[in-house]
Design an enzyme around this catalytic site. Sequence first.
Site, PDB file in Angstrom:
ATOM      1  N   LYS A  60     -22.011   2.108 -14.372  1.00  0.00           N
ATOM      2  CA  LYS A  60     -20.907   1.653 -13.925  1.00  0.00           C
ATOM      3  C   LYS A  60     -20.852   0.062 -13.996  1.00  0.00           C
ATOM      4  O   LYS A  60     -21.398  -0.410 -13.997  1.00  0.00           O
ATOM      5  CB  LYS A  60     -20.813   2.257 -12.377  1.00  0.00           C
ATOM      6  CG  LYS A  60     -20.831   3.548 -12.558  1.00  0.00           C
ATOM      7  CD  LYS A  60     -19.367   4.080 -12.632  1.00  0.00           C
ATOM      8  CE  LYS A  60     -18.640   3.914 -11.302  1.00  0.00           C
ATOM      9  NZ  LYS A  60     -17.285   4.837 -11.146  1.00  0.00           N
ATOM     10  N   HIS A  82       7.328   5.999 -16.013  1.00  0.00           N
ATOM     11  CA  HIS A  82       6.538   6.954 -15.521  1.00  0.00           C
ATOM     12  C   HIS A  82       5.138   7.143 -15.867  1.00  0.00           C
ATOM     13  O   HIS A  82       4.746   8.148 -16.047  1.00  0.00           O
ATOM     14  CB  HIS A  82       7.204   8.342 -16.055  1.00  0.00           C
ATOM     15  CG  HIS A  82       8.690   8.381 -15.640  1.00  0.00           C
ATOM     16  ND1 HIS A  82       9.446   8.781 -14.769  1.00  0.00           N
ATOM     17  CD2 HIS A  82       9.705   8.056 -16.547  1.00  0.00           C
ATOM     18  CE1 HIS A  82      10.749   8.427 -14.701  1.00  0.00           C
ATOM     19  NE2 HIS A  82      10.974   8.020 -16.113  1.00  0.00           N
ATOM     20  N   SER A 121     -22.594  -0.442  -9.872  1.00  0.00           N
ATOM     21  CA  SER A 121     -23.119   0.977  -8.764  1.00  0.00           C
ATOM     22  C   SER A 121     -24.368   0.722  -8.305  1.00  0.00           C
ATOM     23  O   SER A 121     -25.246   0.644  -9.328  1.00  0.00           O
ATOM     24  CB  SER A 121     -22.448   2.245  -9.277  1.00  0.00           C
ATOM     25  OG  SER A 121     -23.152   3.258  -8.796  1.00  0.00           O
ATOM     26  N   TYR A 150      10.797 -19.122  25.472  1.00  0.00           N
ATOM     27  CA  TYR A 150       9.570 -19.190  25.296  1.00  0.00           C
ATOM     28  C   TYR A 150       8.974 -17.967  26.252  1.00  0.00           C
ATOM     29  O   TYR A 150       9.177 -18.044  27.437  1.00  0.00           O
ATOM     30  CB  TYR A 150       8.708 -20.369  25.495  1.00  0.00           C
ATOM     31  CG  TYR A 150       7.148 -20.164  25.255  1.00  0.00           C
ATOM     32  CD1 TYR A 150       6.827 -20.359  24.162  1.00  0.00           C
ATOM     33  CD2 TYR A 150       6.143 -19.804  26.203  1.00  0.00           C
ATOM     34  CE1 TYR A 150       5.093 -19.943  23.624  1.00  0.00           C
ATOM     35  CE2 TYR A 150       5.026 -19.629  26.074  1.00  0.00           C
ATOM     36  CZ  TYR A 150       4.588 -19.672  24.709  1.00  0.00           C
ATOM     37  OH  TYR A 150       3.258 -19.400  24.585  1.00  0.00           O
TER      38      TYR A 150
END
Length: 459
Positions: free
Chosen positions: A281, A154, A275, A315
């Site tokens: 970043k 979780h 960035s 086909y």
Amino acid sequence: MKLWEGRFDAPTAKNADLFNDSLPFDRQLWAVDIMASIAHATMLGNCGIISESESRAICTALNDISADIESGKLEIRGAEDIHSFVENELVSRIGDTGKKLHTARSRNDQVATDFRLYVRAAFDSLTESLVWLVQSLTDCAKYALKYIMPGYTHLRKAQPMCAGHFFAAYAEMFMRDLDRVASSRARANVMPLGSGALAGTSYPIDRDITCRLLEFDRPCENSLDGVSDRDFVAEYLFDASLIMAHLSRLCEDIILYSTEEFGYFEISDAYSTGSSIMPQKKNPDIPELMRGKTGRVYGHLMALLTTIKAIPLAYNKDLQEDKEGFFDAERQVINSLNIMAEMLPAIELKTKKMSKAAESEFCCATDVADYLAKKGVPFRTAHGVTGKIVRWCIENRRTLQNMTAEEYASFDEHFAPDITEVVKARACADARTSYGGASEACVKENIKSLKKRLAKYSK
Ligand code: ARG
């Protein structure tokens, strides 16, 4: 020139041609188309349907065409599809003899055969890329053997484990993909050539000859099915989709674990981007993009399944739609596998942060309960006692690791001084020695087994 224009008075509309033509994408089939035609012409000669010298002339010219396309001397253009292109070129080179190639054959069994040859090779490249990735993951698992990290359920810290367990888990997924690809390839390796338009042919052909020449396992047993079956494409797309699902999960874990918040992994600069506005970043664009491409590959699978779902035998032109999605899916899955295989070894493990995390947030609580249960306390009771300890720790800002043996004993008489050793993350991980478990010893066994299974697929 159209292969079928004899019956027509007027030419097709320009837009109808543009809509109908498959040359812009089926040109990729040129090599398998020529290969299958050479096998067909050889068989026609062997069976006396055309003369041996005609057969030889056709094969020589087809080999020349192949060499000219390969060298760039011959440009693929100006035909409805690749089959027409090759045949037109053959006729322009050797005249009437070239016109005999299509004896006892239809474009319907021709395209079905060409595409099988192509997809069969694509399964082989998939195997090669998967082998590389499993190898890479196994190496990472081996490197990570000495380190501890928290395992999650979780997305909440659950239990400590040997960090190698994480990489080996992904190696298992791609190992299953290897097995799946091998069985798909085996099912795909059946030859439609000789099915004719739909009903076989009245010529005395020998399908075993073409089958041997093209290295198929056997000729298909029903011509009607042979020309209309595209299960092999659907299987490739499914295999590719599941591979992308596995890659996408791995990408998601890499992205999460490389955040400041987790901080277990550092993706190498070589596989990161920046960035344009935020100077600080370092973004995980490569795994993000790979995760994104998963949707695109699933889309190709859905498109094909939808295309084939209501096609009457045999086909129908709808089947021409089997190719573009496949070509794109193939490119995406191979690129993704290869880049993942090379990016993984360049990921730095922040081992201090990982092992610290493995002891935080009561990751070792199961082991406290197990400690009591092993001393005869019923597990449900032990679980309840441990729950109280955790609550006490939260209220008193303590951890399972800095509690004293006396404090433990105040919750239950079965606690002895060794409990303070039992709650160390490494001890918790190493205690999980059940087959397939997260201890270093088990992960070592897992790696050994992976290597053995992988050897079957490595050249
Ligand atoms: N371009 C066609 C395809 O990809 C080749 C077969 C055409 N056959 C036909 N009867 N129109 O499916």
